[in-house]
Enzyme design. Structure first.
Site, PDB file in Angstrom:
ATOM      1  N   SER A  46       0.868  -1.212  -0.094  1.00 18.19           N
ATOM      2  CA  SER A  46       0.020  -0.027   0.125  1.00 18.19           C
ATOM      3  C   SER A  46       0.868   1.120  -0.115  1.00 18.19           C
ATOM      4  O   SER A  46       1.824   1.438   0.854  1.00 18.19           O
ATOM      5  CB  SER A  46      -0.910  -0.068   1.224  1.00 18.19           C
ATOM      6  OG  SER A  46      -1.804   0.851   1.220  1.00 18.19           O
ATOM      7  N   GLU A  47       0.692   2.191  -0.844  1.00 16.75           N
ATOM      8  CA  GLU A  47       1.719   3.050  -1.075  1.00 16.75           C
ATOM      9  C   GLU A  47       1.796   4.217   0.146  1.00 16.75           C
ATOM     10  O   GLU A  47       2.974   4.901   0.025  1.00 16.75           O
ATOM     11  CB  GLU A  47       1.378   3.956  -2.506  1.00 16.75           C
ATOM     12  CG  GLU A  47       0.145   4.800  -2.464  1.00 16.75           C
ATOM     13  CD  GLU A  47      -0.919   3.700  -3.435  1.00 16.75           C
ATOM     14  OE1 GLU A  47      -0.976   2.528  -3.012  1.00 16.75           O
ATOM     15  OE2 GLU A  47      -1.957   4.414  -4.094  1.00 16.75           O
ATOM     16  N   ASN A  48       0.940   4.227   1.048  1.00 17.58           N
ATOM     17  CA  ASN A  48       1.132   5.058   2.086  1.00 17.58           C
ATOM     18  C   ASN A  48       2.049   4.504   2.973  1.00 17.58           C
ATOM     19  O   ASN A  48       2.321   5.002   4.214  1.00 17.58           O
ATOM     20  CB  ASN A  48      -0.095   5.558   2.823  1.00 17.58           C
ATOM     21  CG  ASN A  48      -0.925   4.326   3.257  1.00 17.58           C
ATOM     22  OD1 ASN A  48      -0.999   3.315   2.543  1.00 17.58           O
ATOM     23  ND2 ASN A  48      -1.404   4.396   4.423  1.00 17.58           N
TER      24      ASN A  48
END
Lengths: 191, 229
Positions: A46-48
């Protein structure tokens, strides 16, 4: 014949190699995540800032500081890790994410992808879409073949603002599976 | 050793009208809630806000937009942020949208002494307009410039008096890069711990990137999308 959303998602599952690192976009790609068994041999990114994202938490154990890029509460699987966005996007741009499974507004037969905004529409912002499309080792799109207005989403050249050029490897639609090619779209599977 | 521990008021000294302020957080997650409120209460205006998505649901950074104290916004995502959407529509805020990976790397570059970097992200898109494109080993890259800021407001799980800090889970997001990019980095720490509390190997953010620390033990931490099994 045409596939249902769930059949499309099941077909997309087959694109995930065992042990691979996969980023799922919002929309139909999220359905693919829902089909993954809890013990699936895949590392969801997840890019966060999560590698090894797990399923939704049980009611009562939601953590406001543990969310995915869609801002939904999530869990982290054993072996998972958390990190800052600079590290997360180094993973993406640096080719350490094996597969990005993304939604689309338009995909062109030269591999161009448009999935972040429509001309004259609300300003949404690209978020991490451009980095994912440009950086992931393999980009597979899952989308209905036609837009709501009946126009095909698989086109010769995109007319919507691009997310990235020449990046799409495969498109899974309700009408089958299509690959971009030098002489136009190639249908590799019918629904 | 002089301590960097401040109270809320003194922690924002020097944050004046026209300042460029980076605020960490992914939506409402990992927001420095007390510092955001303190900036609003201080009455500063004409800010350039550097933040991924400028609050949500009328909370936290959305209150800056409602109060009209933001002239420019640099970030990557607007989405369903009604206050930001309104500010874009009525032209009251100048918006610069940047791909998220480029956004965080521009901040990191500023803090790492780099003028810019070449990235494959955005080549052939609107993001490339007016920017140098160079080919390296057959692949095209865009020149993106560093993004230095005056202040960074950062939420951390724990910090010591030198500013060494640790984050929890996904509250880390843009924090490291913003702390590096800022002339003055202010940490909003859920707990202040004594020097030596952290094992050196366990420090996420070294104190060199931190100027001030404020202890704030209570947070609302509103969940935007509560999903459960």
């Amino acid at each position: 014949m045409s596939w249902t959303k769930e059949q499309m998602a099941r077909r997309a599952l087959a694109e995930i190699e065992p042990g691979s690192i996969v980023n799922l976009g919002i929309g139909l790609p999220t359905l693919v995540g829902d089909l993954l068994p809890d013990d699936a041999d895949v590392w969801l990114h997840s890019e966060n800032g999560i590698l090894g994202m797990g399923p939704s938490p049980l009611a009562g154990s939601e953590d406001p500081q543990c969310i995915n890029a869609g801002k939904e509460t999530v869990t982290i699987r054993p072996g998972g890790s958390t990190f800052g966005s600079h590290t997360s996007f180094a993973m993406i741009r640096g080719g350490h994410v094996d597969l990005a499974l993304l939604g689309a507004l338009q995909v062109a037969s030269n591999g161009d992808l448009a999935n972040w905004t429509v001309p004259g529409g609300r300003t949404m912002g690209m978020g991490g879409a451009m980095d994912l499309a440009a950086g992931a080792r393999r980009v597979v799109v899952i989308t209905r073949f036609h837009a709501r207005d009946g126009s095909p989403k698989l086109v010769d050249r995109c007319t919507y603002p691009l997310t990235a050029c020449g990046v799409v490897d495969r498109v899974i639609t309700d009408l089958g599976v299509f690959d971009p090619g030098p002489r136009g779209w190639v249908q590799v599977e019918a629904a | 050793m002089p301590s960097k521990i401040h109270d809320l008021e003194t922690s924002l000294q020097g944050l004046t009208d026209g300042a460029t302020v980076a605020v960490a957080g992914f939506g409402l997650s990992g927001n420095p809630e007390a510092l955001i409120a303190a900036v609003l209460a201080a009455g500063v205006r004409h800010l350039t806000l550097v933040s991924n998505n400028a609050g949500s649901m009328g909370l936290n950074l959305a209150t800056w937009l409602q109060a009209g104290i933001v002239d420019r916004f640099v970030g990557s995502y607007v989405g369903n942020n009604a206050e930001l959407q309104r500010a874009i529509d009525d032209g009251s805020v100048d918006v610069q949208l940047v791909p998220q990976g480029t956004f965080v790397e521009r901040l990191r570059a500023a803090g790492a002494g780099l003028a810019g970097f070449y990235t494959p992200t955005g080549v052939g898109t609107v993001v490339a307009e007016g920017k140098e494109v160079r080919t390296f080993e057959g692949r095209r890259f865009l020149l993106e410039r560093a993004l230095p800021v005056d202040f960074a407001l950062i939420r951390v799980a724990a910090a010591d008096p030198f500013g060494n800090a640790r984050f929890r889970r996904t509250s880390r997001n843009f924090s490291d890069a913003m702390a590096m990019a800022a002339a003055v980095t202010v940490l909003e720490a859920e707990h202040v711990v004594p020097l030596g509390h952290f094992d050196p190997d366990d420090v996420h953010l070294p104190g060199a990137f931190v100027q001030r620390v404020v202890e704030v033990t209570e947070h609302a931490d509103v969940i935007e999308k509560r999903t459960v099994r």
